[in-house]
Write a protein that holds these residues in place. Structure first.
Motif, PDB file in Angstrom:
ATOM      1  N   LYS A  93     -38.420 126.725  47.485  1.00  0.00           N
ATOM      2  CA  LYS A  93     -37.379 126.032  48.246  1.00  0.00           C
ATOM      3  C   LYS A  93     -37.144 126.712  49.593  1.00  0.00           C
ATOM      4  CE  LYS A  93     -32.666 124.264  47.903  1.00  0.00           C
ATOM      5  NZ  LYS A  93     -31.447 124.147  47.067  1.00  0.00           N
ATOM      6  N   GLY A  94     -37.101 125.881  50.649  1.00  0.00           N
ATOM      7  CA  GLY A  94     -36.855 126.396  51.984  1.00  0.00           C
ATOM      8  C   GLY A  94     -38.050 127.080  52.615  1.00  0.00           C
ATOM      9  N   LYS A  95     -39.152 127.171  51.898  1.00  0.00           N
ATOM     10  CA  LYS A  95     -40.328 127.883  52.402  1.00  0.00           C
ATOM     11  C   LYS A  95     -41.580 127.008  52.410  1.00  0.00           C
ATOM     12  CE  LYS A  95     -38.367 132.288  50.976  1.00  0.00           C
ATOM     13  NZ  LYS A  95     -38.438 133.462  50.066  1.00  0.00           N
ATOM     14  N   LYS A  96     -41.828 126.303  51.330  1.00  0.00           N
ATOM     15  CA  LYS A  96     -42.978 125.413  51.242  1.00  0.00           C
ATOM     16  C   LYS A  96     -42.554 124.139  50.512  1.00  0.00           C
ATOM     17  CE  LYS A  96     -45.825 128.603  52.878  1.00  0.00           C
ATOM     18  NZ  LYS A  96     -46.485 128.496  54.189  1.00  0.00           N
ATOM     19  N   SER A  97     -42.581 123.018  51.225  1.00  0.00           N
ATOM     20  CA  SER A  97     -42.233 121.744  50.604  1.00  0.00           C
ATOM     21  C   SER A  97     -43.020 120.624  51.286  1.00  0.00           C
ATOM     22  CB  SER A  97     -40.726 121.469  50.698  1.00  0.00           C
ATOM     23  OG  SER A  97     -40.317 121.389  52.048  1.00  0.00           O
ATOM     24  N   ILE A  98     -43.118 119.485  50.615  1.00  0.00           N
ATOM     25  CA  ILE A  98     -43.865 118.353  51.172  1.00  0.00           C
ATOM     26  C   ILE A  98     -43.102 117.048  50.941  1.00  0.00           C
ATOM     27  CG2 ILE A  98     -46.161 119.377  50.963  1.00  0.00           C
ATOM     28  CD1 ILE A  98     -46.525 117.798  48.337  1.00  0.00           C
ATOM     29  N   THR A  99     -43.290 116.125  51.859  1.00  0.00           N
ATOM     30  CA  THR A  99     -42.947 114.720  51.643  1.00  0.00           C
ATOM     31  C   THR A  99     -44.278 113.971  51.721  1.00  0.00           C
ATOM     32  OG1 THR A  99     -40.853 115.045  52.810  1.00  0.00           O
ATOM     33  CG2 THR A  99     -41.567 112.773  52.442  1.00  0.00           C
ATOM     34  N   TYR A 100     -44.824 113.636  50.585  1.00  0.00           N
ATOM     35  CA  TYR A 100     -46.144 113.025  50.419  1.00  0.00           C
ATOM     36  C   TYR A 100     -47.239 114.095  50.595  1.00  0.00           C
ATOM     37  CZ  TYR A 100     -43.165 109.036  51.594  1.00  0.00           C
ATOM     38  OH  TYR A 100     -42.145 108.146  51.651  1.00  0.00           O
ATOM     39  N   GLY A 101     -48.158 114.083  49.668  1.00  0.00           N
ATOM     40  CA  GLY A 101     -49.239 115.052  49.684  1.00  0.00           C
ATOM     41  C   GLY A 101     -49.761 115.299  48.278  1.00  0.00           C
ATOM     42  N   LYS A 102     -50.235 116.510  48.046  1.00  0.00           N
ATOM     43  CA  LYS A 102     -50.799 116.877  46.738  1.00  0.00           C
ATOM     44  C   LYS A 102     -50.369 118.294  46.376  1.00  0.00           C
ATOM     45  CE  LYS A 102     -55.234 116.585  47.155  1.00  0.00           C
ATOM     46  NZ  LYS A 102     -56.659 116.577  46.733  1.00  0.00           N
TER      47      LYS A 102
ATOM     48  N   GLU B  87     -38.298 112.040  50.300  1.00  0.00           N
ATOM     49  CA  GLU B  87     -37.710 113.213  50.927  1.00  0.00           C
ATOM     50  C   GLU B  87     -38.550 114.444  50.597  1.00  0.00           C
ATOM     51  OE1 GLU B  87     -34.681 113.726  52.737  1.00  0.00           O
ATOM     52  OE2 GLU B  87     -34.764 111.560  53.066  1.00  0.00           O
ATOM     53  N   PRO B  88     -38.371 115.564  51.295  1.00  0.00           N
ATOM     54  CA  PRO B  88     -39.119 116.786  50.988  1.00  0.00           C
ATOM     55  C   PRO B  88     -38.773 117.329  49.595  1.00  0.00           C
ATOM     56  CG  PRO B  88     -38.161 116.910  53.177  1.00  0.00           C
ATOM     57  CD  PRO B  88     -37.551 115.717  52.515  1.00  0.00           C
ATOM     58  N   PHE B  89     -39.824 117.695  48.841  1.00  0.00           N
ATOM     59  CA  PHE B  89     -39.672 118.308  47.522  1.00  0.00           C
ATOM     60  C   PHE B  89     -40.373 119.667  47.518  1.00  0.00           C
ATOM     61  CE2 PHE B  89     -38.199 114.261  46.315  1.00  0.00           C
ATOM     62  CZ  PHE B  89     -37.773 114.256  44.983  1.00  0.00           C
ATOM     63  N   TYR B  90     -39.795 120.632  46.798  1.00  0.00           N
ATOM     64  CA  TYR B  90     -40.384 121.962  46.657  1.00  0.00           C
ATOM     65  C   TYR B  90     -40.858 122.172  45.218  1.00  0.00           C
ATOM     66  CZ  TYR B  90     -35.794 123.272  44.682  1.00  0.00           C
ATOM     67  OH  TYR B  90     -34.658 123.331  43.919  1.00  0.00           O
TER      68      TYR B  90
ATOM     69  N   TRP C 141     -50.808 120.585  49.536  1.00  0.00           N
ATOM     70  CA  TRP C 141     -51.244 119.914  50.755  1.00  0.00           C
ATOM     71  C   TRP C 141     -50.182 118.914  51.201  1.00  0.00           C
ATOM     72  CZ3 TRP C 141     -54.301 120.605  46.458  1.00  0.00           C
ATOM     73  CH2 TRP C 141     -55.522 121.249  46.595  1.00  0.00           C
ATOM     74  N   LYS C 142     -50.020 118.778  52.491  1.00  0.00           N
ATOM     75  CA  LYS C 142     -49.196 117.693  52.995  1.00  0.00           C
ATOM     76  C   LYS C 142     -50.105 116.561  53.466  1.00  0.00           C
ATOM     77  CE  LYS C 142     -48.788 119.335  57.778  1.00  0.00           C
ATOM     78  NZ  LYS C 142     -47.863 119.663  58.876  1.00  0.00           N
ATOM     79  N   GLU C 143     -49.630 115.336  53.361  1.00  0.00           N
ATOM     80  CA  GLU C 143     -50.422 114.194  53.794  1.00  0.00           C
ATOM     81  C   GLU C 143     -50.501 114.165  55.302  1.00  0.00           C
ATOM     82  OE1 GLU C 143     -49.691 109.454  53.809  1.00  0.00           O
ATOM     83  OE2 GLU C 143     -49.551 110.376  51.815  1.00  0.00           O
ATOM     84  N   GLY C 144     -51.715 113.883  55.813  1.00  0.00           N
ATOM     85  CA  GLY C 144     -51.911 113.819  57.258  1.00  0.00           C
ATOM     86  C   GLY C 144     -52.719 114.984  57.784  1.00  0.00           C
ATOM     87  N   ALA C 145     -53.070 114.902  59.025  1.00  0.00           N
ATOM     88  CA  ALA C 145     -53.856 115.956  59.666  1.00  0.00           C
ATOM     89  C   ALA C 145     -53.006 117.193  59.892  1.00  0.00           C
ATOM     90  CB  ALA C 145     -54.422 115.452  60.987  1.00  0.00           C
ATOM     91  N   CYS C 146     -53.672 118.325  59.970  1.00  0.00           N
ATOM     92  CA  CYS C 146     -52.956 119.579  60.218  1.00  0.00           C
ATOM     93  C   CYS C 146     -52.424 119.623  61.645  1.00  0.00           C
ATOM     94  CB  CYS C 146     -53.890 120.775  59.984  1.00  0.00           C
ATOM     95  SG  CYS C 146     -54.344 121.002  58.254  1.00  0.00           S
TER      96      CYS C 146
END
Length: 454
Positions: A221-230, A385-388, A449-454
């Motif tokens: 939490k607060g460090k690594k999270s994604i909205t869509y990805g793997k 929304e962003p999930f951790y 991984w987050k969805e989309g290009a880096c």
């Protein structure tokens, strides 16, 4: 008339009856007679020698059989071969087309690697410890810590291992039951803002006890999270009665309200109990689910969940990859590869999650439910929304994850003294935990991984 070398003829009426009494000989029996072949007078010639019928074989002796089928081909057989092999070719062609179109229909997004951790250590730039003793809303019995005995790394990766409180602290058995105050707020270690999650006093009369087991729970939490990805976690589940390992995700913010209004993504959960003693699935069953609902009493996880069971083995025997793939249009969890999906949710099948849950026609406590999601205009809200990520091993619970009356469960969920009943039955469940790392969750690696290009 008789003589010493004559054979007595049978009495009149016997004739050649094969069932007649055998002849009595007045001389030494011949070889045939010794073998049991007796000849009545009717089959003897004048010299008193038996007239033997020559054996005639039924074997064909007329030369070679004619075999017209070896030279004249049946036209029907030609068509039989054509139909047979043609059907196989057509079948393969149809199967190939089905596979091709199925593969072509799968969305393959571009992803950017956000996190890769092989757990040489527990990196504080990635992971937080959750420290409290209040059961995290599920009524679990453990007290989560940052103790190296409960969370540590070695050459096999990260280990989250539950331990007995009496083994890893100075708290005695008597203090577990009575007269001890555990206050994590005073210690300055509690990560919850709810005081009830941070302190407790043991009281033998009330049946209130200090958490008898300690474990660990870490998150990004607060460090690594994604909205869509793997997310992919390579892990081996723990073995032992009433252990509840979980690899899951929670929202960074309660944008749509407290749990479960803002959602929850369970990538992989299991029970440490032996499967044969737990008909609904023990450590041979893997569970994935989405939790969502306007209020806790209306959690609709049963509409978006799945289970995968193993035969002749379980999830504690070897490492597996537990993954989730999540986009605006779909979300699914899988094991080892995308081909083995535990559940799949397509967000475009319904107008929105409020309609999927049919909450508009639900009445709770004589009141209609409030719609927290439709105002966004997105079909996948609250999963937008962003999930951790969270990794933990819980122990027991009072929320129904371990149903009453199943697997010799020693406590009741409605009991005020459930932790005490659990602790009192230590001699039953603790031996099933084994020793060392087998009673813990072992995690080799985590990738996000987050969805989309880096």
């Amino acid at each position: 008339m008789s003589s010493s070398n004559s054979i007595h003829t049978p009495p009149v009426g016997l004739g050649t009856n094969p069932f007649a009494t055998p002849l009595r000989l007045s001389r030494a029996p011949t070889e045939d007679e010794r073998r049991g072949t007796y000849f009545p007078a009717a089959v003897l010639d004048g010299s008193h020698q038996p007239r033997l019928r020559k054996f005639k074989s039924a074997r064909w002796t007329g030369g070679e059989y004619e075999k017209p089928w070896t030279t004249e081909k049946n036209p029907k057989k030609k068509w039989e071969k054509i139909i047979f092999w043609g059907s196989i070719v057509v079948g393969f062609a149809i199967g190939g087309l089905i596979c091709f179109f199925a593969y072509a229909s799968v969305t393959n997004h571009e992803y950017c690697l956000l996190l890769e951790d092989n757990f040489k250590t527990i990196d504080p730039n990635t992971w937080n410890y959750e420290i409290q003793r209040g059961g995290f809303g599920s009524g679990t019995f453990e007290w989560t810590t940052d103790d190296p005995k409960n969370a540590y790394t070695d050459e096999n990766g990260l280990h989250i291992v539950p331990t007995l409180t009496t083994e890893t602290t100075s708290i005695t058995v008597d203090q577990i039951y009575d007269g001890y105050v555990l206050n994590l707020t005073t210690d300055g270690t509690c990560t919850s803002t709810d005081v009830t999650m941070c302190s407790i006093r043991s009281n033998r009369t009330a049946g209130t006890i200090i958490n008898p087991v300690r474990s660990a729970r870490i998150n990004t939490k607060g460090k690594k999270s994604i909205t869509y990805g793997k997310v992919e976690v390579v892990a081996k589940m723990p073995k032992g009665d009433w252990l509840w390992p979980a690899i899951w995700m929670m929202p960074e913010k309660n944008t749509y309200g407290p749990w479960p209004a803002s959602g929850e993504i369970d990538i992989a959960e299991s029970r440490g109990n032996y499967g044969d003693d737990y008909p609904s699935g023990g450590r041979d069953a893997l569970i994935s689910a989405l939790h969502w609902g306007p209020v806790p009493e209306a959690d609709a996880f049963y509409k978006t969940s799945g289970q995968h069971m193993l035969r002749r083995t379980d999830w504690t025997e070897s490492f597996h990859t537990f993954g989730v793939e999540w986009s605006e249009k779909y979300l699914f969890t899988y094991i080892d590869s995308r081909l083995l999906q535990v559940f799949f949710v397509k967000f475009t099948n319904k107008k929105n999650m409020w309609a999927r849950g049919n909450f508009g026609s639900s009445i709770l406590n004589h009141s209609a439910l409030f719609d927290p999601w439709s105002q966004t205009g997105r079909a996948n809200t609250p999963f937008d929304e962003p999930f951790y990520l969270i990794l933990n091993v819980a122990v027991g619970s009072t929320n129904g994850f371990f149903p009453d009356g199943v697997g010799n469960k020693p406590w009741g969920d409605k009991s005020d003294n459930a932790p005490k009943a659990f602790w009192d039955s230590q001699s039953q469940w603790y031996p099933s935990w084994g020793a060392g790392d087998t009673k813990g969750l072992t995690v080799k690696s985590v990738k996000m991984w987050k969805e989309g290009a880096c």
